[in-house]
Design an enzyme around this catalytic site. Structure first.
Site, PDB file in Angstrom:
ATOM      1  N   ARG A   1      22.880  97.422  40.109  1.00 17.84           N
ATOM      2  CA  ARG A   1      21.463  97.140  40.386  1.00 17.84           C
ATOM      3  C   ARG A   1      21.168  95.660  40.618  1.00 17.84           C
ATOM      4  O   ARG A   1      20.249  95.322  41.344  1.00 17.84           O
ATOM      5  CB  ARG A   1      20.560  97.706  39.270  1.00 17.84           C
ATOM      6  CG  ARG A   1      20.619  99.241  39.204  1.00 17.84           C
ATOM      7  CD  ARG A   1      19.547  99.857  38.315  1.00 17.84           C
ATOM      8  NE  ARG A   1      18.230  99.731  38.894  1.00 17.84           N
ATOM      9  CZ  ARG A   1      17.302  98.865  38.509  1.00 17.84           C
ATOM     10  NH1 ARG A   1      17.557  98.034  37.496  1.00 17.84           N
ATOM     11  NH2 ARG A   1      16.138  98.814  39.098  1.00 17.84           N
TER      12      ARG A   1
ATOM     13  N   CYS B   1      36.737  91.958  42.591  1.00 15.21           N
ATOM     14  CA  CYS B   1      37.069  90.895  43.545  1.00 15.21           C
ATOM     15  C   CYS B   1      35.978  90.839  44.588  1.00 15.21           C
ATOM     16  O   CYS B   1      36.148  91.319  45.715  1.00 15.21           O
ATOM     17  CB  CYS B   1      38.393  91.204  44.213  1.00 15.21           C
ATOM     18  SG  CYS B   1      39.748  90.737  43.181  1.00 15.21           S
ATOM     19  N   GLU B   2      34.841  90.299  44.211  1.00 16.79           N
ATOM     20  CA  GLU B   2      33.677  90.296  45.085  1.00 16.79           C
ATOM     21  C   GLU B   2      32.680  89.320  44.468  1.00 16.79           C
ATOM     22  O   GLU B   2      32.222  89.527  43.347  1.00 16.79           O
ATOM     23  CB  GLU B   2      33.118  91.721  45.109  1.00 16.79           C
ATOM     24  CG  GLU B   2      31.781  91.868  45.752  1.00 16.79           C
ATOM     25  CD  GLU B   2      31.829  92.699  47.036  1.00 16.79           C
ATOM     26  OE1 GLU B   2      32.862  93.300  47.338  1.00 16.79           O
ATOM     27  OE2 GLU B   2      30.819  92.687  47.731  1.00 16.79           O
TER      28      GLU B   2
HETATM   29  N1  LLP Z   1      11.007 111.980  42.517  1.00 19.74           N
HETATM   30  C1  LLP Z   1      11.492 111.578  43.709  1.00 19.74           C
HETATM   31  C2  LLP Z   1      11.282 112.412  44.887  1.00 19.74           C
HETATM   32  C3  LLP Z   1      12.198 110.373  43.793  1.00 19.74           C
HETATM   33  O1  LLP Z   1      12.669 109.980  44.972  1.00 19.74           O
HETATM   34  C4  LLP Z   1      12.404 109.589  42.626  1.00 19.74           C
HETATM   35  C5  LLP Z   1      13.155 108.354  42.680  1.00 19.74           C
HETATM   36  C6  LLP Z   1      11.896 110.068  41.412  1.00 19.74           C
HETATM   37  C7  LLP Z   1      11.193 111.263  41.399  1.00 19.74           C
HETATM   38  C8  LLP Z   1      12.073 109.335  40.119  1.00 19.74           C
HETATM   39  O2  LLP Z   1      11.465 108.095  40.104  1.00 19.74           O
HETATM   40  P1  LLP Z   1      11.480 107.221  38.754  1.00 19.74           P
HETATM   41  O3  LLP Z   1      10.601 107.931  37.752  1.00 19.74           O
HETATM   42  O4  LLP Z   1      12.874 107.155  38.288  1.00 19.74           O
HETATM   43  O5  LLP Z   1      10.949 105.934  39.182  1.00 19.74           O
HETATM   44  N2  LLP Z   1      18.041 103.294  42.550  1.00 19.74           N
HETATM   45  C9  LLP Z   1      16.732 102.680  42.399  1.00 19.74           C
HETATM   46  C10 LLP Z   1      15.653 103.693  42.169  1.00 19.74           C
HETATM   47  C11 LLP Z   1      15.539 104.728  43.260  1.00 19.74           C
HETATM   48  C12 LLP Z   1      14.472 105.723  42.986  1.00 19.74           C
HETATM   49  C13 LLP Z   1      14.583 106.834  43.961  1.00 19.74           C
HETATM   50  N3  LLP Z   1      13.670 107.915  43.759  1.00 19.74           N
HETATM   51  C14 LLP Z   1      16.809 101.679  41.249  1.00 19.74           C
HETATM   52  O6  LLP Z   1      17.870 101.533  40.670  1.00 19.74           O
HETATM   53  O7  LLP Z   1      15.831 101.028  40.932  1.00 19.74           O
END
Ligand code: LLP
Length: 436
Positions: free
Chosen positions: A335, A366-367
């Site tokens: 992240r 290695c990055e």
């Molecule tokens: N529902 C849908 C359709 C979504 O696309 C997502 C997250 C959630 C629920 C859940 O959202 P949350 O409550 O977790 O905010 N990899 C990124 C976050 C990507 C979120 C994608 N969708 C990060 O590490 O911040």
């Protein structure tokens, strides 16, 4: 002992200066299980699930509920935990679906998302009796209708609609604007076209609508905006298509505290405000209140976990910066590399010492971009110290990779003073398991 880096109530410092997580000595746990190590507090996940369930029962219309967005952290043992708290699950791939089903998660409580479900994905979901498929686009709808017909099923669906909202989060994680690979936009007419097609399709049963506006959102306002747009859309759909939707799924997105500067989200207050706004909007639109679904991911698991690493080399480069290398990095938590996401860190074996040393935390790959943070204030470390990174339950293990053939860490689940393996540490044999 008060310490600025103790972000949540289940973090404390023991008399020996060790970081305690859920009352457990993190140094002892690291000795038992090795590092890198993810510690997940089952009690805290359950607390968060209950906060949602109670607020939803108190403030949202009958039939409303929460679905765990399992992309945040998907492994078998997480599913029975959220199932037993009464939540449904949101899965976004056949892999998440298979994991949930293999853990005994009830298929009818699963919502299957994704902007590009393949025929094989759709067949798998149909075969396994997934309760609701969240249909993204017209082509998917047509294909699902055919496949459901072949399977002799009438599949419950929601349509994913893009309400055109920018919740002012990081651009890479805001997915509800018109310019998006997800869903059908209201503004462009795509939403109306897919509603008409869904109502005409024989083998699907349209239950309502879904939208997701973004992630790491700290107040109810963007959700209220989304709800108002969606409810106005639903009122128009009733007038123009004669269809009354019973369900509105508003997606996920409440934020968590990664650092002291992040506000604390009171889920109950936000859900109350949302509930009031839904009631007002329904009165205005002359709509019966639909049941509201929410899909929290991050806010259920992020601050329920910490990651422990062992410090290796410490390089102080005069006039530049201090590099502190650890035995993990972007492979278990990409992240910072992807989003420059900020974390709070402290030395778990010397947790009470003042955090006066500005450190750039380097992973083992290695990055050059393999960093977990820059300018992070910790106590001056030496080789062998234990570095704790807080708030690592969401989008870390689930986004982990084997780059450089680094093994992924285990997840140890803490509950009521006991610890157990949720996921074991990967081995070199695991790394080579698919190699022919
Ligand atoms: N529902 C849908 C359709 C979504 O696309 C997502 C997250 C959630 C629920 C859940 O959202 P949350 O409550 O977790 O905010 N990899 C990124 C976050 C990507 C979120 C994608 N969708 C990060 O590490 O911040």
């Amino acid at each position: 002992m008060a310490h600025p880096n103790l972000l949540y109530p289940n973090l404390a410092i023991g008399e020996n200066g060790h970081l305690l997580f859920d009352g457990r000595d993190t140094v002892e746990l690291a000795e038992t299980y090795g590092t890198p190590l993810i510690l997940l507090s089952e009690d805290r996940v359950r607390e968060h699930c209950r906060a949602y369930a109670e607020a939803i029962a108190a403030f949202l219309p009958a039939g409303s509920g929460a679905l765990y967005a399992s992309k945040a952290l998907s492994f078998r043992q997480i599913y029975p935990i959220v199932a037993s708290e009464g939540l449904g699950a949101d899965v976004v791939s056949p892999g998440e679906l298979a994991t949930a089903l293999s853990a005994g998660f009830p298929a009818e409580r699963i919502f299957f998302h994704g902007n590009n479900k393949t025929d094989a994905d759709l067949r798998f979901a149909l075969e396994r009796g997934v309760g609701t498929i969240v249909v993204d686009n017209l082509e998917e709808l047509a294909r699902l209708d055919e496949l459901a017909g072949e399977a002799g099923r009438r599949q419950g669906i929601l349509l994913r609609i893009t309400p055109g909202i920018d919740p002012h989060t990081h651009a890479k994680i805001s997915t509800g604007r018109v310019d998006s690979k997800f869903g059908s936009a209201i503004e462009t007419g795509a939403a109306d076209a897919i509603v008409a097609a869904a109502l005409a399709a024989e083998h699907v049963s349209l239950l309502g609508f879904h939208c997701h506006i973004g992630s790491q959102i700290f107040d109810a306002a963007p959700f209220i905006d989304a709800a108002e747009i969606m409810l106005a859309f639903m009122a128009r759909v009733r007038r123009e298509h004669g269809f009354t939707a019973r369900t509105l799924n508003l997606g996920g997105g409440f934020g968590v505290r990664y650092t002291e500067g992040d506000p604390e989200v009171d889920v109950a207050v936000n859900i109350r405000e949302l509930g009031e706004a839904v009631t007002r909007a329904c009165e205005r639109e002359g709509l019966e209140r639909p049941s509201i679904l929410l899909e929290p991911g991050r806010s259920l698991v992020a601050d329920a976990a910490i990651t422990l690493y062992t410090v290796g080399s410490v390089k102080e480069i005069p006039g530049f910066r201090n590099y502190v290398s650890i035995d993990g990095g972007m492979t278990d938590n990409p992240r910072y590399t992807l989003y420059q996401a900020k974390y709070t860190m402290l030395l778990a074996n010397r947790a009470a010492e003042p955090a006066e040393f500005p450190a750039t935390i380097g992973g083992r790959c290695c990055e050059s971009g393999d960093l977990l943070g820059e300018g992070v204030a910790i106590a001056r470390p030496v080789r062998g110290d234990l570095l704790a990174v807080l708030t690592t339950g969401a989008y870390t293990y689930s986004m982990a990779s084997n780059y450089n053939r680094v093994c992924r860490p285990p997840i140890v689940i803490l509950r009521g003073g006991e610890d157990r393996l949720g996921v074991r540490r990967e081995t070199f044999d695991d790394l080579m398991a698919c190699d022919m």
